[in-house]
Write an enzyme that holds these catalytic residues in place. Structure first.
Site, PDB file in Angstrom:
ATOM      1  N   LYS A 299       0.993  -1.100  -0.151  1.00 51.26           N
ATOM      2  CA  LYS A 299      -0.195   0.047   0.006  1.00 51.26           C
ATOM      3  C   LYS A 299       1.393   1.469  -0.026  1.00 51.26           C
ATOM      4  O   LYS A 299       0.923   2.490  -0.652  1.00 51.26           O
ATOM      5  CB  LYS A 299      -0.632  -0.073   0.831  1.00 51.26           C
ATOM      6  CG  LYS A 299      -2.287  -0.985   1.307  1.00 51.26           C
ATOM      7  CD  LYS A 299      -2.664  -1.021   2.786  1.00 51.26           C
ATOM      8  CE  LYS A 299      -2.406  -0.979   3.966  1.00 51.26           C
ATOM      9  NZ  LYS A 299      -1.745  -2.264   4.606  1.00 51.26           N
TER      10      LYS A 299
ATOM     11  N   ARG B 228      11.551  -6.796   4.929  1.00 48.66           N
ATOM     12  CA  ARG B 228      11.988  -5.628   4.536  1.00 48.66           C
ATOM     13  C   ARG B 228      12.271  -4.361   5.916  1.00 48.66           C
ATOM     14  O   ARG B 228      12.704  -4.871   6.711  1.00 48.66           O
ATOM     15  CB  ARG B 228      10.164  -4.814   5.151  1.00 48.66           C
ATOM     16  CG  ARG B 228      10.072  -3.704   4.593  1.00 48.66           C
ATOM     17  CD  ARG B 228       8.268  -3.234   4.803  1.00 48.66           C
ATOM     18  NE  ARG B 228       8.317  -3.377   6.233  1.00 48.66           N
ATOM     19  CZ  ARG B 228       6.206  -2.834   5.793  1.00 48.66           C
ATOM     20  NH1 ARG B 228       5.663  -1.809   4.920  1.00 48.66           N
ATOM     21  NH2 ARG B 228       6.250  -2.754   7.688  1.00 48.66           N
TER      22      ARG B 228
ATOM     23  N   ARG C  72      -0.804  -9.377  13.559  1.00 45.45           N
ATOM     24  CA  ARG C  72      -0.844  -8.524  12.512  1.00 45.45           C
ATOM     25  C   ARG C  72      -1.875  -8.777  11.640  1.00 45.45           C
ATOM     26  O   ARG C  72      -2.779  -8.259  11.198  1.00 45.45           O
ATOM     27  CB  ARG C  72      -0.304  -7.668  11.973  1.00 45.45           C
ATOM     28  CG  ARG C  72       0.835  -7.174  13.084  1.00 45.45           C
ATOM     29  CD  ARG C  72       2.041  -6.547  12.087  1.00 45.45           C
ATOM     30  NE  ARG C  72       1.748  -5.289  10.841  1.00 45.45           N
ATOM     31  CZ  ARG C  72       2.935  -4.806   9.905  1.00 45.45           C
ATOM     32  NH1 ARG C  72       4.346  -5.364  10.319  1.00 45.45           N
ATOM     33  NH2 ARG C  72       2.911  -3.752   9.021  1.00 45.45           N
TER      34      ARG C  72
HETATM   35  P1  AMP Z   1       1.429   0.546   8.950  1.00 47.43           P
HETATM   36  O1  AMP Z   1       1.991   1.026   8.913  1.00 47.43           O
HETATM   37  O2  AMP Z   1      -0.404   1.087   8.089  1.00 47.43           O
HETATM   38  O3  AMP Z   1       1.493  -1.149   8.554  1.00 47.43           O
HETATM   39  O4  AMP Z   1       0.657   0.659  10.227  1.00 47.43           O
HETATM   40  C1  AMP Z   1       1.267   0.332  11.889  1.00 47.43           C
HETATM   41  C2  AMP Z   1       0.623   0.135  13.193  1.00 47.43           C
HETATM   42  O5  AMP Z   1       0.137   1.171  12.698  1.00 47.43           O
HETATM   43  C3  AMP Z   1      -0.523  -0.775  12.950  1.00 47.43           C
HETATM   44  O6  AMP Z   1      -0.053  -2.040  12.677  1.00 47.43           O
HETATM   45  C4  AMP Z   1      -1.732  -0.539  14.403  1.00 47.43           C
HETATM   46  O7  AMP Z   1      -0.556  -0.719  15.487  1.00 47.43           O
HETATM   47  C5  AMP Z   1      -1.198   1.145  13.932  1.00 47.43           C
HETATM   48  N1  AMP Z   1      -1.816   1.487  12.929  1.00 47.43           N
HETATM   49  C6  AMP Z   1      -2.391   2.014  11.394  1.00 47.43           C
HETATM   50  N2  AMP Z   1      -3.174   2.744  11.500  1.00 47.43           N
HETATM   51  C7  AMP Z   1      -4.414   2.347  11.934  1.00 47.43           C
HETATM   52  C8  AMP Z   1      -6.069   2.596  12.303  1.00 47.43           C
HETATM   53  N3  AMP Z   1      -6.441   2.771  11.380  1.00 47.43           N
HETATM   54  N4  AMP Z   1      -6.173   1.890  13.317  1.00 47.43           N
HETATM   55  C9  AMP Z   1      -5.383   1.647  14.640  1.00 47.43           C
HETATM   56  N5  AMP Z   1      -4.466   1.879  14.824  1.00 47.43           N
HETATM   57  C10 AMP Z   1      -3.217   1.603  13.480  1.00 47.43           C
END
Ligand code: AMP
Length: 216
Positions: A13, A127, A171
């Site tokens: 993404k 990664r 996750r």
């Molecule tokens: P990402 O970088 O999108 O993989 O996000 C890393 C972490 O940030 C996730 O595993 C969640 O702990 C937190 N996070 C990111 N976006 C959200 C969201 N929309 N709602 C809740 N937690 C989030």
């Protein structure tokens, strides 16, 4: 044009959002990046988010929704944005509908990048990212010791704590139980377009661009 990029962790993404933003002149808003920036700056929000991120869990909805509302209400979003990592639960999707209505804006579509669990584990366990610009690299497929971009001044690449195998599994579990139902929400609203995230970055970028242009 305001669009949502949707998919499991590791579906690309962030990478695809960057490409789309460059080509279509849109603003990239990633909730994970905002949490990590807060974490680096040791803000209260960052310290709170860390306890959830380290366990592969979601940061509570009220905190996240308020953060997103605040971000979307800033003037730099006026030319359109790509939202990456939000919404991640049905209540967040419903909250976004309300936020957009309040701000008199509209979501044009949701681009779903579909990738298998096996591929996610493979990608995330290798990664490594730049702390400065957040660009992802891979220990095997795209190996660098430090960030190759001049603006980052040789910043050393690191593995996110939440990319360790046990957290990646958590996750994925979070994704399947809490995030996947969001797909139905947008399917019912007739806003969803699905592409496969299995090819090269270039292949997926081409598909993504075509899909997004079809929304216009
Ligand atoms: P990402 O970088 O999108 O993989 O996000 C890393 C972490 O940030 C996730 O595993 C969640 O702990 C937190 N996070 C990111 N976006 C959200 C969201 N929309 N709602 C809740 N937690 C989030």
């Amino acid at each position: 044009m305001n669009i949502i990029l949707f998919g499991p962790p590791g579906s690309g993404k962030g990478t695809q959002a960057e490409q789309l933003c460059k080509k279509l002149n849109l603003l990239h808003i990633a909730t994970g990046d905002i949490f990590r920036e807060n974490l680096n700056q040791k803000t209260d929000l960052g310290n709170l988010a860390k306890t959830y991120m380290d366990r592969g869990e979601l940061v509570p909805g009220d905190v996240t929704n308020a953060m997103v509302r605040d971000r979307l209400d800033r003037p730099d979003t006026a030319g359109g944005f790509v939202l990456d990592g939000f919404p991640r639960t049905l209540p967040q999707a419903e909250a976004l509908t309300v936020i957009m209505k309040d701000l008199e804006r509209q979501i044009y579509g949701v681009l779903y990048i579909n990738v298998s669990d096996e591929e996610v584990v493979n990608r995330l366990s290798g990664r490594i990212i730049c702390r400065e610009c957040q660009t992802p690299f891979h220990k095997i497929y795209n190996p660098f010791e430090s960030c190759p971009f001049e603006k980052c001044n040789g910043e050393h690449l690191y593995q996110r704590d939440d990319d360790k195998p046990e957290t990646v599994r958590a996750r994925l579990e979070t994704y399947h139980t809490q995030t996947a139902p969001v797909l139905d929400y947008y399917q019912q609203a007739n806003l969803m377009i699905e592409i496969s995230g299995a090819g090269t970055v270039k292949d997926v970028s081409q598909q993504a661009l075509q899909a997004v242009k079809s929304l216009a």
